[in-house]
Design an enzyme around this catalytic site. Sequence first.
Site, short mmCIF file in Angstrom:
data_model
loop_
_atom_site.label_atom_id
_atom_site.label_comp_id
_atom_site.label_asym_id
_atom_site.label_seq_id
_atom_site.Cartn_x
_atom_site.Cartn_y
_atom_site.Cartn_z
N CYS A 129 -22.05 34.82 51.10
CA CYS A 129 -21.22 35.45 50.07
C CYS A 129 -20.64 36.77 50.59
CB CYS A 129 -22.05 35.68 48.81
SG CYS A 129 -21.21 36.69 47.59
N CYS B 210 -22.00 39.94 48.81
CA CYS B 210 -23.39 40.18 49.21
C CYS B 210 -23.43 40.81 50.59
CB CYS B 210 -24.19 38.89 49.21
SG CYS B 210 -24.73 38.33 47.59
N ASP C 257 -10.26 47.84 47.23
CA ASP C 257 -9.78 46.46 47.38
C ASP C 257 -8.94 46.37 48.66
OD1 ASP C 257 -9.35 43.91 45.19
OD2 ASP C 257 -8.06 43.97 46.96
N HIS D 245 -26.62 39.22 43.58
CA HIS D 245 -25.62 38.16 43.45
C HIS D 245 -25.64 37.56 42.04
CE1 HIS D 245 -22.83 35.07 44.78
NE2 HIS D 245 -23.48 34.29 43.94
N ASN E 209 -12.15 39.01 36.25
CA ASN E 209 -11.58 37.67 36.28
C ASN E 209 -12.73 36.67 36.30
OD1 ASN E 209 -8.85 38.47 36.41
ND2 ASN E 209 -8.98 38.78 38.63
N GLY F 14 -7.94 33.53 37.93
CA GLY F 14 -7.63 34.06 39.25
C GLY F 14 -8.81 34.54 40.05
N HIS G 252 -18.61 36.33 43.28
CA HIS G 252 -19.69 37.33 43.13
C HIS G 252 -19.09 38.35 42.18
CE1 HIS G 252 -22.92 40.11 45.07
NE2 HIS G 252 -22.32 40.81 44.11
N HIS H 100 -17.47 41.11 40.00
CA HIS H 100 -16.86 42.39 40.35
C HIS H 100 -15.92 42.81 39.24
CE1 HIS H 100 -14.49 39.09 42.04
NE2 HIS H 100 -13.41 39.82 41.78
#
Length: 113
Positions: free
Chosen positions: A3, A6, A29, A45, A86, A92, A97, A99
């Site tokens: 991931c 992670c 980002d 996670h 999202n 989208g 994981h 966020h």
Amino acid sequence: MSCLFCQIAAHERPATIVHEDEQLVVIEDIRPQAPMHVLVIPKRHIATVNDLAAGDQELVGEMVRRAAAVAAARGYADRGYRTIFNCNREAGQTVFHLHLHVLGGRHLGWPPG
Ligand code: AMP
Ligand code: ZN
């Protein structure tokens, strides 16, 4: 562990980390959609908002309050900013994981695309 978030939380993959504590990391980002675009990520996670449990109330509160703190520190508290989870494909979500997106610094249209 394959991931992406992670790995970032474990410092096994590079990212621009702007805040870190026991429970959370906040990163820039990689494809910012606004002058401020950070992601508030729990270290544990959790795949999506659908996977939150009753015991995660405090964690979610920490995420939202950290989003507000980062926005305030960057001068966006009064002018405004947007927070977005999202959830799954039609919304989208591409990284499975949890966020919280925090965007600011330009006019954000509504309704979203
Ligand atoms: P979502 O589409 O809601 O799952 O959001 C995933 C976000 O993660 C997108 O805005 C991506 O630009 C961002 N992202 C993907 N890979 C990375 C990375 N390695 N470092 C930072 N952000 C990333
Ligand atoms: Zn993960």
